[in-house]
Design a protein around this motif. Structure first.
Motif, PDB file in Angstrom:
ATOM      1  N   SER A   1       0.859  -1.180   0.000  1.00 41.27           N
ATOM      2  CA  SER A   1       0.000   0.000   0.000  1.00 41.27           C
ATOM      3  C   SER A   1       0.895   1.229   0.000  1.00 41.27           C
ATOM      4  O   SER A   1       2.082   1.153   0.305  1.00 41.27           O
ATOM      5  CB  SER A   1      -0.943   0.003   1.205  1.00 41.27           C
ATOM      6  OG  SER A   1      -0.257   0.305   2.382  1.00 41.27           O
TER       7      SER A   1
ATOM      8  N   ALA B   1      -2.156   0.086  -5.310  1.00 39.88           N
ATOM      9  CA  ALA B   1      -2.748   0.970  -4.312  1.00 39.88           C
ATOM     10  C   ALA B   1      -2.572   2.393  -4.812  1.00 39.88           C
ATOM     11  O   ALA B   1      -1.629   2.690  -5.549  1.00 39.88           O
ATOM     12  CB  ALA B   1      -2.067   0.791  -2.957  1.00 39.88           C
TER      13      ALA B   1
ATOM     14  N   THR C   1      -3.077   6.787  -3.808  1.00 40.71           N
ATOM     15  CA  THR C   1      -3.257   7.851  -2.826  1.00 40.71           C
ATOM     16  C   THR C   1      -3.163   9.181  -3.552  1.00 40.71           C
ATOM     17  O   THR C   1      -2.672   9.231  -4.678  1.00 40.71           O
ATOM     18  CB  THR C   1      -2.197   7.750  -1.702  1.00 40.71           C
ATOM     19  OG1 THR C   1      -2.490   8.680  -0.663  1.00 40.71           O
ATOM     20  CG2 THR C   1      -0.806   8.016  -2.225  1.00 40.71           C
TER      21      THR C   1
END
Length: 153
Positions: free
Chosen positions: A76, A139, A141
């Motif tokens: 992640s 992942a 962000t």
């Protein structure tokens, strides 16, 4: 002097290097290293004030100790504003900002920064690749930039 400037510009273009923040054991091995999850941090090399944290599995055992283990493609990423944001240079729409080996043979963990101009946001995605086939595990962000526009190349 010209050579020094060239070397500095080259260094700025390289993906960031991570520093290990910590680790937790996930599988106990009696006589060899445990399997673990490692957390590493790196600063975006082109954006001052943004740091990213990547967690990933590392295989232990005898193969892990010898550097021959194939680490799982599960990880992640979390990128955050850690100071005032400024730009070292205009950014391309998409750029690899981190790359680290994840196995003995041709597998890497990568982090790519993408600029979302419409929302004035820096988006980071992590994934792995391999010489023959990579993994769809990934992942994402995002870090919004307020008070200034993101300069694009």
């Amino acid at each position: 002097m010209k050579t020094l400037v060239s070397l500095l510009l080259f260094a700025l273009a390289l993906p960031a290097h991570a520093e290990e923040i910590g680790e937790v054991s996930t599988t106990f091995h009696l006589l060899s290293p445990n399997d673990k999850v490692v957390v590493e941090a790196f600063d975006d090399p082109s954006v001052t004030g943004v740091a990213c944290y990547v967690s990933r599995a590392k295989t232990g055992g005898y193969k892990g100790a010898a550097g021959l283990a194939k680490d799982p493609s599960r990880f992640s990423v979390a990128c955050r504003q850690v100071g005032p944001i400024s730009f070292v240079k205009p950014l391309p729409k998409q750029e690899e900002v981190f790359k680290e080996s994840a196995s003995f043979v041709f597998k890497h963990v990568r982090v790519v920064r993408m600029v979302d101009s419409k929302r004035n946001t820096l988006t980071y995605v992590t994934y792995s690749d391999k010489l023959i086939d990579g993994s769809p595990d990934n992942a994402v962000t995002a870090v919004p930039v307020s008070g200034q526009r993101i300069p694009l190349k």
